[in-house]
Scaffold this motif. Structure first.
Motif, PDB file in Angstrom:
ATOM      1  N   THR A 160       0.837  -1.201   0.000  1.00 50.94           N
ATOM      2  CA  THR A 160       0.000   0.000   0.000  1.00 50.94           C
ATOM      3  C   THR A 160       0.871   1.251   0.000  1.00 50.94           C
ATOM      4  O   THR A 160       0.630   2.191  -0.767  1.00 50.94           O
ATOM      5  CB  THR A 160      -0.952   0.000   1.217  1.00 50.94           C
ATOM      6  OG1 THR A 160      -1.760  -1.182   1.167  1.00 50.94           O
ATOM      7  CG2 THR A 160      -1.846   1.223   1.223  1.00 50.94           C
ATOM      8  N   LYS A 161       1.903   1.254   0.839  1.00 54.60           N
ATOM      9  CA  LYS A 161       2.822   2.402   0.868  1.00 54.60           C
ATOM     10  C   LYS A 161       3.541   2.557  -0.471  1.00 54.60           C
ATOM     11  O   LYS A 161       3.728   3.670  -0.958  1.00 54.60           O
ATOM     12  CB  LYS A 161       3.848   2.243   1.993  1.00 54.60           C
ATOM     13  CG  LYS A 161       3.279   2.515   3.360  1.00 54.60           C
ATOM     14  CD  LYS A 161       4.354   2.415   4.429  1.00 54.60           C
ATOM     15  CE  LYS A 161       3.805   2.817   5.779  1.00 54.60           C
ATOM     16  NZ  LYS A 161       4.850   2.844   6.808  1.00 54.60           N
ATOM     17  N   ARG A 162       3.933   1.444  -1.066  1.00 47.58           N
ATOM     18  CA  ARG A 162       4.614   1.494  -2.360  1.00 47.58           C
ATOM     19  C   ARG A 162       3.691   2.071  -3.434  1.00 47.58           C
ATOM     20  O   ARG A 162       4.078   2.952  -4.188  1.00 47.58           O
ATOM     21  CB  ARG A 162       5.081   0.096  -2.771  1.00 47.58           C
ATOM     22  CG  ARG A 162       5.944   0.091  -4.041  1.00 47.58           C
ATOM     23  CD  ARG A 162       6.102  -1.296  -4.637  1.00 47.58           C
ATOM     24  NE  ARG A 162       4.845  -1.887  -5.060  1.00 47.58           N
ATOM     25  CZ  ARG A 162       4.153  -1.513  -6.141  1.00 47.58           C
ATOM     26  NH1 ARG A 162       4.581  -0.540  -6.899  1.00 47.58           N
ATOM     27  NH2 ARG A 162       3.028  -2.115  -6.452  1.00 47.58           N
ATOM     28  N   MET A 163       2.451   1.584  -3.460  1.00 49.12           N
ATOM     29  CA  MET A 163       1.508   2.034  -4.480  1.00 49.12           C
ATOM     30  C   MET A 163       1.218   3.529  -4.349  1.00 49.12           C
ATOM     31  O   MET A 163       1.323   4.281  -5.313  1.00 49.12           O
ATOM     32  CB  MET A 163       0.198   1.242  -4.383  1.00 49.12           C
ATOM     33  CG  MET A 163      -0.820   1.629  -5.442  1.00 49.12           C
ATOM     34  SD  MET A 163      -2.350   0.701  -5.306  1.00 49.12           S
ATOM     35  CE  MET A 163      -3.224   1.661  -4.079  1.00 49.12           C
ATOM     36  N   PHE A 164       0.875   3.974  -3.144  1.00 45.75           N
ATOM     37  CA  PHE A 164       0.556   5.387  -2.950  1.00 45.75           C
ATOM     38  C   PHE A 164       1.811   6.254  -3.025  1.00 45.75           C
ATOM     39  O   PHE A 164       1.754   7.391  -3.477  1.00 45.75           O
ATOM     40  CB  PHE A 164      -0.173   5.598  -1.616  1.00 45.75           C
ATOM     41  CG  PHE A 164      -1.630   5.251  -1.672  1.00 45.75           C
ATOM     42  CD1 PHE A 164      -2.577   6.217  -1.985  1.00 45.75           C
ATOM     43  CD2 PHE A 164      -2.059   3.962  -1.431  1.00 45.75           C
ATOM     44  CE1 PHE A 164      -3.925   5.903  -2.046  1.00 45.75           C
ATOM     45  CE2 PHE A 164      -3.406   3.631  -1.487  1.00 45.75           C
ATOM     46  CZ  PHE A 164      -4.338   4.605  -1.800  1.00 45.75           C
TER      47      PHE A 164
END
Length: 163
Positions: free
Chosen positions: A75-79
């Motif tokens: 999630t952190k990578r995507m956002f």
């Protein structure tokens, strides 16, 4: 599109503004996670420099579940591709499969053989007609959750009686 609940909350970011095109690309990335891990995202709060994102994993038919750390990291990578300067906090809600989710026709057949249960016994114990039972056991009719739970807990009960 609305694949990410609360996505428009990101429009208030001043230090790290995000374009409409980037929002669309972010939603397209969310679609990948929806299809692969049945992840849904919700932006709960934006107060610069912090963003709170909830990532919720639903049931996955192929049983390919991600652990909490993986969901947070992904999630952190995507956002993070689109929001560089903000401090992204993620709360991951993982799906823990229920025990009856392991039930399929193969498991049921094997469990009945192991327990020495005949079709007639299963029919008498459940009150379900023989044809319907045969259809479930042979995979002609898919088993829904209540049916899987019935078989799972019935066989668990029978196992406890043996012990």
């Amino acid at each position: 599109m609305n694949r990410i609940k609360g996505l428009r909350k990101l429009s208030v970011l001043k230090a790290d503004p995000i374009s409409g095109e980037s929002l669309d690309r972010l939603e397209n990335e969310a679609l990948y996670y929806k299809e692969y891990w049945n992840l849904e995202f919700e932006i709960r709060g934006v107060q610069e420099p912090f963003i709170l994102i909830i990532a919720i994993q639903g049931e996955v038919l192929n049983q390919n579940y991600a652990d909490q750390d993986t969901i947070i990291m992904e999630t952190k990578r995507m956002f993070g591709k689109f929001i560089v300067k903000a401090n992204i906090h993620v709360r991951a809600i993982i799906n823990i499969p229920s025990p009856p989710s392991i039930v399929n026709s193969e498991w049921l057949t094997e469990s009945m053989l192991d327990a020495g249960i005949l079709m007639s016994e299963l029919q008498a114990a459940t009150g379900i007609d023989k044809k319907t039972l045969q259809d479930w056991i042979s995979d002609r009719i898919p088993m829904n959750r209540p049916v899987k739970a019935m078989f799972y807990y019935y066989l668990l009960y029978r196992e406890k009686l043996r012990d």
